[in-house]
Scaffold this active site. Structure first.
Site, PDB file in Angstrom:
ATOM      1  CE1 TYR A 574      -4.339  -1.527   0.849  1.00  0.00           C
ATOM      2  CE2 TYR A 574      -2.836  -3.219   1.632  1.00  0.00           C
ATOM      3  CZ  TYR A 574      -4.106  -2.826   1.253  1.00  0.00           C
ATOM      4  OH  TYR A 574      -5.135  -3.750   1.260  1.00  0.00           O
ATOM      5  CG  HIS A 575       2.248   2.300   2.831  1.00  0.00           C
ATOM      6  ND1 HIS A 575       2.271   1.568   4.007  1.00  0.00           N
ATOM      7  CD2 HIS A 575       1.021   2.859   2.749  1.00  0.00           C
ATOM      8  CE1 HIS A 575       1.101   1.674   4.602  1.00  0.00           C
ATOM      9  NE2 HIS A 575       0.324   2.444   3.861  1.00  0.00           N
ATOM     10  CD  GLN A 576       2.816   1.662  -3.945  1.00  0.00           C
ATOM     11  OE1 GLN A 576       2.387   2.729  -4.368  1.00  0.00           O
ATOM     12  NE2 GLN A 576       2.038   0.778  -3.335  1.00  0.00           N
TER      13      GLN A 576
END
Length: 639
Positions: A574-576
């Site tokens: 969900y977090h790049q």
């Protein structure tokens, strides 16, 4: 327009295999939806390759090589198709394992995302009520014919970073144009139908994954970006992370208080608070388990104002009907100050002249759009930002150092109804293990899980009948998500058509952190009263708690042995971040301490791709801290 070659044959094969995966739940609409999902794959080459494989399976020679039978796969009975998927699932050949993974995921999501019959069977009520008849506060433009635009600053992306920079520059009196690839959704447009929201509001309709299919990429792609569809979680960048960033990047702002000051200001503007964290039952269960173990648990800080914290909150990943998310409000103040917001525009290239960025080239449908500007601000996220820069001819460290903050979970079946799709999107978290390995340990969180995505995540598929029986228990399951701060690094590359290709392989240390986290999460669920606990491994590794704890020990060893690397478990990102890193040294970073490209003047990057390493926490507020400081620097240069 004619259908792509082989579409009919591919659909026939998909239908036959889906009958095997779904058993009694299969409906004729399923292969149509599967084909629609495949059409959203990011790269033309990938789409052709995947469809080509399924088309070829309808020929006898390829069927013989891949199935052992000289019979087109579309002729298979449901029992034969089920046996084939099971065989592929355990195969040594990576292509066969990947095909099984695609078929299972597409089949399940295509059924449970849409079918009201299945919703009624599993106890899912679907969208709650009709959208309000409320027009949105924004009035974006669309371009339908070739156009050339002049401005002071063009911003690529309207998410938290782009909105923050647009707000600051516009209020400073500068002429600002914001270009957004996605669409705008006002409250009246939010029907909260899971597959439609995923298709319309998420990057590539959530079809993007790492090249080895080991991790699925989940990112917003709509006006407001991640700030429109995320869960409003607003952690400050941990002090030890800021110190590490300062040391590794050479950028004093991380340690001098500059970033802290921006975090303070943006926290106030976004109304970050812990008073809007009314817990749904899944959060309550995690909290109960953590407290029984004597472990850390606290309210999540959220950037909301006027959040009703009611039954619709679990649908906020499909857009907030109440309009309580404060992140998109920066676009409102930006446009009120004169910024132009243009939607449906896909920026393909930064225009560079004499070593300086002077605008961008884009397409809007069949129209060509050129925006000339004194500064170009790239804020398209850690996947799309490096892809744009690479398409524009930049090199160096652009695309290197990607972190994905990969997550998995332990799952539990309870005697009570949990209804994991309900409740505040995120309300509780735990830092109990975070300080392990020098601050690289996992955190625990939960998120809403609607049945389209949940059917593929909540229960590993081991047979059609088994999965169908387990979905009867869907309303009784809960989970504890595990997200370590990853040290594994990947890279964004380009496909031939210029679309991003995500290369990332989980390292041994992160594999161990995930294993430790899942084992600990199992204890949390057991302490909360779960009568069965299991991991996300496709072979369904589970245990039933006993008084002596031996069953947990056996399960822990089994999950650790199965591991989390090389596709052993499908991870979720969900977090790049970190794919265009900030730093003073061009040999190790893509942008300098003021967020300007080392290679091209007047070209700035302001989103999560600039993180020097992984943040280890949900990154939205960290993005705001960096973007706010960068906006001040850009405004000073342009004024």
């Amino acid at each position: 327009m004619s259908e792509p070659r082989g579409t009919v044959e591919a659909a026939r094969v998909l239908g036959a295999l889906a009958r095997g995966v779904l058993g009694a739940g299969y409906t004729p609409e399923v292969p149509v939806r599967m084909m629609e999902t495949l059409s959203r794959l990011p790269g033309e080459a990938e789409r052709k390759q995947v469809l080509g494989v399924f088309r070829a399976l309808d020929t006898k020679p390829v069927a013989l090589a891949m199935t052992g039978k000289r019979v087109p796969v579309s002729w298979f009975t449901p029992a034969e198709a089920e046996a084939l998927v099971l065989k592929w699932k355990a195969a040594r050949l990576p292509l066969q394992r990947r095909l099984a993974q695609i078929i299972i995921s597409l089949s399940l999501s295509s059924l449970y995302s849409y079918s009201t019959v299945e919703w009624e069977r599993i106890g899912y009520q679907g969208p709650i009520g009709r959208p309000p008849r409320k027009a949105g506060p924004l009035h974006p433009e669309e371009i339908t014919s070739d156009e050339v635009i002049d401005c002071d600053a063009v911003i690529v992306g309207s998410g938290p970073a782009g909105g923050c920079v647009a707000d600051h520059l516009a209020r400073a009196g500068l002429d600002v144009v914001v270009l957004e690839k996605g669409r705008y959704f006002a409250p009246r447009d939010l029907n909260h139908v899971e597959p439609e929201a995923i298709r319309d509001m998420y990057l590539y309709g959530m079809t993007l994954a790492t090249a080895d299919q080991g991790c699925r990429i989940i990112a917003g792609s709509t006006v407001g970006g991640g700030g429109t569809v995320n869960y409003t979680t607003s952690f400050r960048t941990p002090p030890d992370v800021l110190q590490e960033w300062a040391r590794l990047s050479g950028v004093d702002a991380f340690a001098s208080g500059e970033i802290d000051a921006s975090l303070d200001e943006m926290s106030a503007r976004l109304n970050v608070n812990t008073d809007s964290s009314a817990a749904g039952r899944r959060d309550e269960l995690m909290e109960e388990g953590l407290k029984k173990l004597g472990w850390h648990v606290d309210n999540l800080p959220r950037s909301v104002k006027g959040c009703t914290q009611d039954e619709q909150c679990g649908y906020c990943g499909f857009g907030c009907r109440v309009g309580a998310k404060t992140s998109p409000t920066l676009l409102e103040t930006a446009t009120a100050a004169g910024a132009r917001l243009i939607v449906g525009v896909d920026v393909r290239k930064v225009i560079v002249s004499d070593g300086r960025a002077v605008g961008v080239e884009a397409v809007s449908g069949d129209a060509r759009v050129t925006v000339k500007a004194r500064a170009v601000v790239v804020a398209a996220g850690a996947i799309e930002s490096p892809a744009l820069l690479l398409r524009s001819g930049l090199g160096g460290r652009v695309g290197h150092g990607l972190h994905l903050h990969p997550g998995t979970a332990a799952w539990g079946v309870f005697d009570e109804e949990v209804r994991i799709w309900e409740g505040t999107t995120q309300a509780r978290y735990s830092n109990e293990l975070r300080d392990r390995d020098g601050g690289y340990g996992p955190i625990f969180e939960t998120v809403p899980a609607h049945p389209g995505a949940g059917s593929t995540a909540a229960f590993p598929w081991v047979s059609a009948a088994d999965h169908r029986a387990r979905m009867d228990k869907y309303r009784f399951v809960s989970f504890c998500a595990v997200l370590p701060r990853d040290t594994s690094e990947g890279r964004i590359r380009l496909a031939r058509d210029g679309s991003p290709r995500v290369v990332y392989k989980l390292g041994v240390d992160d594999d161990r952190r995930l294993a430790d986290g899942v084992i600990a999460a199992g204890k949390v669920l057991e302490a909360a009263g779960a009568r069965e606990v299991y991991s996300s491994h496709p072979s369904f590794i589970s245990y039933r708690p006993d008084n002596g704890g031996s069953s947990h020990e056996r399960w822990a060893e089994e999950t650790r042995r199965a591991g989390y690397r090389k596709g052993a478990v499908t991870l979720f990102s969900y977090h790049q971040m970190s794919s265009c890193r900030m730093g003073t040294n061009p040999a190790t970073s893509a942008v300098d301490g003021d967020n300007e490209s080392h290679e091209v003047k007047s070209l700035y990057v302001t989103d999560s791709s600039t993180f020097p390493t992984a943040s280890g926490v949900n990154p939205m507020l960290s993005v705001y801290g960096i973007a706010h400081r960068a906006a001040q620097k850009i405004a000073a240069r342009l004024s």
